[in-house]
Design an enzyme around this catalytic site. Structure first.
Site, short mmCIF file in Angstrom:
data_model
loop_
_atom_site.label_atom_id
_atom_site.label_comp_id
_atom_site.label_asym_id
_atom_site.label_seq_id
_atom_site.Cartn_x
_atom_site.Cartn_y
_atom_site.Cartn_z
CB SER A 18 96.61 95.17 -79.40
OG SER A 18 97.38 95.07 -80.58
CB ALA A 67 99.36 80.96 -83.46
N GLY A 69 100.94 85.66 -85.51
CA GLY A 69 102.33 85.89 -85.94
C GLY A 69 102.58 87.33 -86.34
CG ASN A 97 100.23 96.00 -79.43
OD1 ASN A 97 100.94 95.22 -80.07
ND2 ASN A 97 99.83 95.72 -78.20
CB CYS A 128 104.04 88.35 -79.49
SG CYS A 128 103.15 87.44 -80.76
CG ASN A 190 100.01 89.16 -75.73
OD1 ASN A 190 99.24 88.52 -76.44
ND2 ASN A 190 100.80 90.09 -76.20
C1 LIG Z 1 93.35 87.31 -83.13
C2 LIG Z 1 94.18 87.94 -82.05
C3 LIG Z 1 95.25 88.78 -82.40
C4 LIG Z 1 96.02 89.39 -81.41
N1 LIG Z 1 97.04 90.23 -81.77
C5 LIG Z 1 97.73 90.90 -80.80
C6 LIG Z 1 98.73 91.86 -81.14
O1 LIG Z 1 98.99 92.14 -82.33
N2 LIG Z 1 99.40 92.49 -80.13
C7 LIG Z 1 99.13 92.22 -78.80
O2 LIG Z 1 99.75 92.81 -77.92
N3 LIG Z 1 98.18 91.32 -78.45
C8 LIG Z 1 97.48 90.67 -79.41
N4 LIG Z 1 96.51 89.77 -79.06
C9 LIG Z 1 96.24 89.53 -77.63
C10 LIG Z 1 95.04 90.33 -77.14
O3 LIG Z 1 95.26 91.72 -77.30
C11 LIG Z 1 94.77 90.02 -75.65
O4 LIG Z 1 95.85 90.45 -74.87
C12 LIG Z 1 94.56 88.52 -75.42
O5 LIG Z 1 93.60 88.02 -76.33
C13 LIG Z 1 94.12 88.22 -73.97
O6 LIG Z 1 92.93 88.86 -73.69
P1 LIG Z 1 91.55 88.00 -73.61
O7 LIG Z 1 91.77 86.97 -72.57
O8 LIG Z 1 90.52 89.05 -73.25
O9 LIG Z 1 91.35 87.44 -74.99
C14 LIG Z 1 95.73 89.14 -80.03
C15 LIG Z 1 94.65 88.30 -79.69
C16 LIG Z 1 93.90 87.70 -80.68
C17 LIG Z 1 92.76 86.80 -80.27
#
Ligand SMILES: Cc1cc2nc3c(=O)[nH]c(=O)nc-3n(C[C@H](O)[C@H](O)[C@H](O)COP(=O)(O)O)c2cc1C
Length: 210
Positions: A18, A67, A69, A97, A128, A190
């Site tokens: 997400s 970040a 937000g 999500n 978050c 997350n």
């Molecule tokens: C740009 C960006 C935006 C994200 N926005 C959300 C979000 O809206 N909701 C959420 O649950 N996680 C969000 N995440 C977290 C990711 O879904 C994921 O859980 C996190 O990046 C850890 O996984 P990774 O180690 O594979 O990057 C975001 C991550 C990134 C990089």
């Protein structure tokens, strides 16, 4: 490669995380989205959110800090405008999500997605780290995480997945509390907390220091 996620059949286990994939349709010009196992939508709140000031991301040796937000147009517009655009190019499983700042907000947003036939799975983001007083408060304490889980489960019919934070002392206690409160699944993990310093300014690159 067919698999199931909380009782929902996916053609394969590949699903973008997400927030890294917008509402999905933005990526359709790069490849056929129907190759994916499922699509997880950008985190959605009851009301629209502008998100944090920029810069919101910073590359580092280990990957990328973010970040954002929780920028999103609010659940009503996601259902009315974003999901139809996704459905024009994608016929597979969709996971919503959901973030919130109170129990009521989580429940109301989850109910709205529960009533939307284009969404099959609900993911509750209690993790978050990038908003002040945000969902993370629910995800750092087993009792609060269980409370959100139980309240959402009571309000919806679709499978509920709890998305947990790595930025806690004991993720196992929180996971078990969600499971006992009725979570159908868990999503780990997350965003990690971190900071990248710009050596020229001596200041953090990302505007919102988490
Ligand atoms: C740009 C960006 C935006 C994200 N926005 C959300 C979000 O809206 N909701 C959420 O649950 N996680 C969000 N995440 C977290 C990711 O879904 C994921 O859980 C996190 O990046 C850890 O996984 P990774 O180690 O594979 O990057 C975001 C991550 C990134 C990089």
């Amino acid at each position: 490669m067919e698999t199931t996620l909380c009782g929902v059949t996916l053609p394969n286990p590949v699903m973008p995380a997400s927030g890294t994939f917008g509402f999905g349709y933005e990526m359709a010009r790069f490849y056929d989205l129907n190759q994916l196992g499922a699509i997880s939508l950008k985190g959605t709140t009851r009301e629209a959110r502008f998100g944090n000031p920029t810069p919101r991301i910073a590359e580092c040796r280990e990957g990328l800090l973010n970040a954002i937000g929780l920028q999103n147009p609010g659940v009503a517009r996601v259902i009315a405008e974003e999901i139809p655009k996704l459905r024009a190019v994608y016929g597979g499983v969709v996971l919503a999500n959901i973030s919130g700042f109170s129990l009521e907000e989580y429940v109301e947003t989850a109910r709205a997605f529960d009533a939307c036939d284009d969404v099959q799975l609900l993911e509750i983001n209690v993790s978050c780290p990038n908003v002040k007083h945000g969902g993370m408060a629910f995800g750092t304490c087993p009792e609060a995480a269980a409370e959100v889980t139980a309240a959402v489960k009571k309000a919806v019919r679709k499978p509920v997945i709890l998305k947990l934070s790595p930025n806690v002392t004991d993720i196992v206690a929180i996971a078990k509390a969600c499971e006992s409160a009725g979570a159908d699944g868990l999503c780990l993990i997350n965003t990690m907390l971190g900071m990248v310093i710009d050596p020229r300014t001596g200041r953090p690159i990302v505007s919102t220091k988490t």
